[in-house]
Motif scaffolding. Structure first.
Motif, PDB file in Angstrom:
ATOM      1  N   TYR A 127       0.832  -1.202   0.000  1.00 25.69           N
ATOM      2  CA  TYR A 127       0.000   0.000   0.000  1.00 25.69           C
ATOM      3  C   TYR A 127       0.872   1.260   0.000  1.00 25.69           C
ATOM      4  O   TYR A 127       0.577   2.235  -0.714  1.00 25.69           O
ATOM      5  CB  TYR A 127      -0.908   0.017   1.230  1.00 25.69           C
ATOM      6  CG  TYR A 127      -1.830  -1.168   1.336  1.00 25.69           C
ATOM      7  CD1 TYR A 127      -2.413  -1.728   0.204  1.00 25.69           C
ATOM      8  CD2 TYR A 127      -2.117  -1.742   2.569  1.00 25.69           C
ATOM      9  CE1 TYR A 127      -3.257  -2.819   0.299  1.00 25.69           C
ATOM     10  CE2 TYR A 127      -2.955  -2.830   2.673  1.00 25.69           C
ATOM     11  CZ  TYR A 127      -3.526  -3.369   1.544  1.00 25.69           C
ATOM     12  OH  TYR A 127      -4.359  -4.449   1.649  1.00 25.69           O
ATOM     13  N   VAL A 133       2.354   2.041  -3.409  1.00 25.47           N
ATOM     14  CA  VAL A 133       1.359   2.631  -4.313  1.00 25.47           C
ATOM     15  C   VAL A 133       1.210   4.125  -4.040  1.00 25.47           C
ATOM     16  O   VAL A 133       1.216   4.954  -4.964  1.00 25.47           O
ATOM     17  CB  VAL A 133       0.003   1.918  -4.159  1.00 25.47           C
ATOM     18  CG1 VAL A 133      -1.090   2.663  -4.928  1.00 25.47           C
ATOM     19  CG2 VAL A 133       0.091   0.484  -4.650  1.00 25.47           C
ATOM     20  N   VAL A 134       1.102   4.484  -2.773  1.00 31.98           N
ATOM     21  CA  VAL A 134       0.938   5.889  -2.403  1.00 31.98           C
ATOM     22  C   VAL A 134       2.187   6.694  -2.769  1.00 31.98           C
ATOM     23  O   VAL A 134       2.089   7.803  -3.309  1.00 31.98           O
ATOM     24  CB  VAL A 134       0.634   6.014  -0.898  1.00 31.98           C
ATOM     25  CG1 VAL A 134       0.584   7.480  -0.483  1.00 31.98           C
ATOM     26  CG2 VAL A 134      -0.690   5.341  -0.567  1.00 31.98           C
ATOM     27  N   ALA A 139       2.399   7.295  -6.474  1.00 33.30           N
ATOM     28  CA  ALA A 139       1.437   8.319  -6.892  1.00 33.30           C
ATOM     29  C   ALA A 139       1.937   9.716  -6.533  1.00 33.30           C
ATOM     30  O   ALA A 139       1.823  10.659  -7.328  1.00 33.30           O
ATOM     31  CB  ALA A 139       0.080   8.052  -6.243  1.00 33.30           C
ATOM     32  N   LEU A 157      -5.391  12.200  -8.810  1.00 35.67           N
ATOM     33  CA  LEU A 157      -4.426  11.314  -8.165  1.00 35.67           C
ATOM     34  C   LEU A 157      -4.997  10.711  -6.883  1.00 35.67           C
ATOM     35  O   LEU A 157      -4.788   9.535  -6.591  1.00 35.67           O
ATOM     36  CB  LEU A 157      -3.135  12.074  -7.856  1.00 35.67           C
ATOM     37  CG  LEU A 157      -2.196  12.322  -9.040  1.00 35.67           C
ATOM     38  CD1 LEU A 157      -1.032  13.192  -8.606  1.00 35.67           C
ATOM     39  CD2 LEU A 157      -1.693  11.002  -9.610  1.00 35.67           C
ATOM     40  N   VAL A 211      -5.367   6.738  -6.340  1.00 35.85           N
ATOM     41  CA  VAL A 211      -4.763   6.058  -5.189  1.00 35.85           C
ATOM     42  C   VAL A 211      -5.828   5.316  -4.389  1.00 35.85           C
ATOM     43  O   VAL A 211      -5.621   4.166  -3.968  1.00 35.85           O
ATOM     44  CB  VAL A 211      -4.030   7.077  -4.292  1.00 35.85           C
ATOM     45  CG1 VAL A 211      -3.616   6.433  -2.972  1.00 35.85           C
ATOM     46  CG2 VAL A 211      -2.799   7.614  -5.009  1.00 35.85           C
ATOM     47  N   VAL A 271      -5.740   1.297  -3.894  1.00 34.08           N
ATOM     48  CA  VAL A 271      -5.625   0.693  -2.565  1.00 34.08           C
ATOM     49  C   VAL A 271      -6.785  -0.255  -2.293  1.00 34.08           C
ATOM     50  O   VAL A 271      -6.599  -1.357  -1.768  1.00 34.08           O
ATOM     51  CB  VAL A 271      -5.551   1.792  -1.484  1.00 34.08           C
ATOM     52  CG1 VAL A 271      -5.685   1.191  -0.089  1.00 34.08           C
ATOM     53  CG2 VAL A 271      -4.238   2.556  -1.591  1.00 34.08           C
TER      54      VAL A 271
END
Length: 206
Positions: free
Chosen positions: A75, A78-79, A82, A118, A122, A126
């Motif tokens: 997770y 991914v954040v 971004a 964005l 995100v 998630v």
């Protein structure tokens, strides 16, 4: 001394909250393992005792912690990705061709829309990853897999049933969220009242 008397209860409450968070994490790990075993045995008509469930859950605690940590890393990546991509695009839009000029209104609007997009991307990413990895703790216990293999296994299990799985997660989340909110709200109110009374007592003592 007066400041210490006032802030003392709040410092204690912060420490208690941190300890409570750790205990909540440990208990959730134990419950995940215990419930996975109990439900799986109930499906085949067995009714394991409390000691048996704990004995079978114990060896899987560390792998379950590993699953939780790896999921958090996924997770976070991914954040972070971004934010990096978004930061690069925002910089490209806001840095004018000439350093002495101001960004145009159109560029500011584009940045705002980009940030909103964005955030949406995100959030969707998630939720999708959480859905794909939802079975990882269960297979980690029942199939005695390692953290990495548990994530891979969960990813495969949700193939073709993604939306059905997501619907169940949302339903369970609504129910558990309502119950947890009620409990935490009550506990928070009691803790706040206790801290306030402690502060008042400290002020009176000074």
């Amino acid at each position: 001394a007066a400041l210490e008397a006032i802030l003392g209860p709040f410092t204690a409450m912060a420490g208690s909250s941190a300890l409570l968070s750790v205990l909540t994490f440990v208990v959730s790990i134990l419950l995940t393992g215990a419930l996975s075993i109990a439900v799986a045995d109930a499906v085949i008509g067995r009714a394991p005792g409390f000691r048996e469930v704990l004995a079978r859950t114990g060896p899987r605690i560390l792998p379950l912690v590993g699953v939780s940590i790896l999921s958090g890393i996924v997770y976070s990546l991914v954040v972070i990705a971004a934010f990096v991509a978004g930061g690069a695009l925002v910089a490209a839009l806001l840095i004018p061709a000439r350093n002495d000029s101001e960004p145009s209104p159109g560029a500011v609007v584009a940045v705002v829309l980009l940030v909103l997009l964005l955030i949406l991307i995100v959030f969707v990413a998630v939720v999708a990853i959480e859905t794909k990895l939802v079975f990882a703790p269960i297979v980690c216990v029942l199939e005695e897999l390692g953290p990495v293999e548990s994530l891979k296994r969960s990813w495969r299990l949700t193939k073709g049933v993604f939306w059905r799985t997501l619907g169940r997660i949302l339903l369970i989340g609504l129910v558990t969220g309502a119950v947890a909110g009620l409990v935490s709200g009550t506990a928070g109110g009691v803790a706040a009242a206790s801290a306030l009374s402690g502060s008042l007592a400290g002020v009176e003592a000074v």
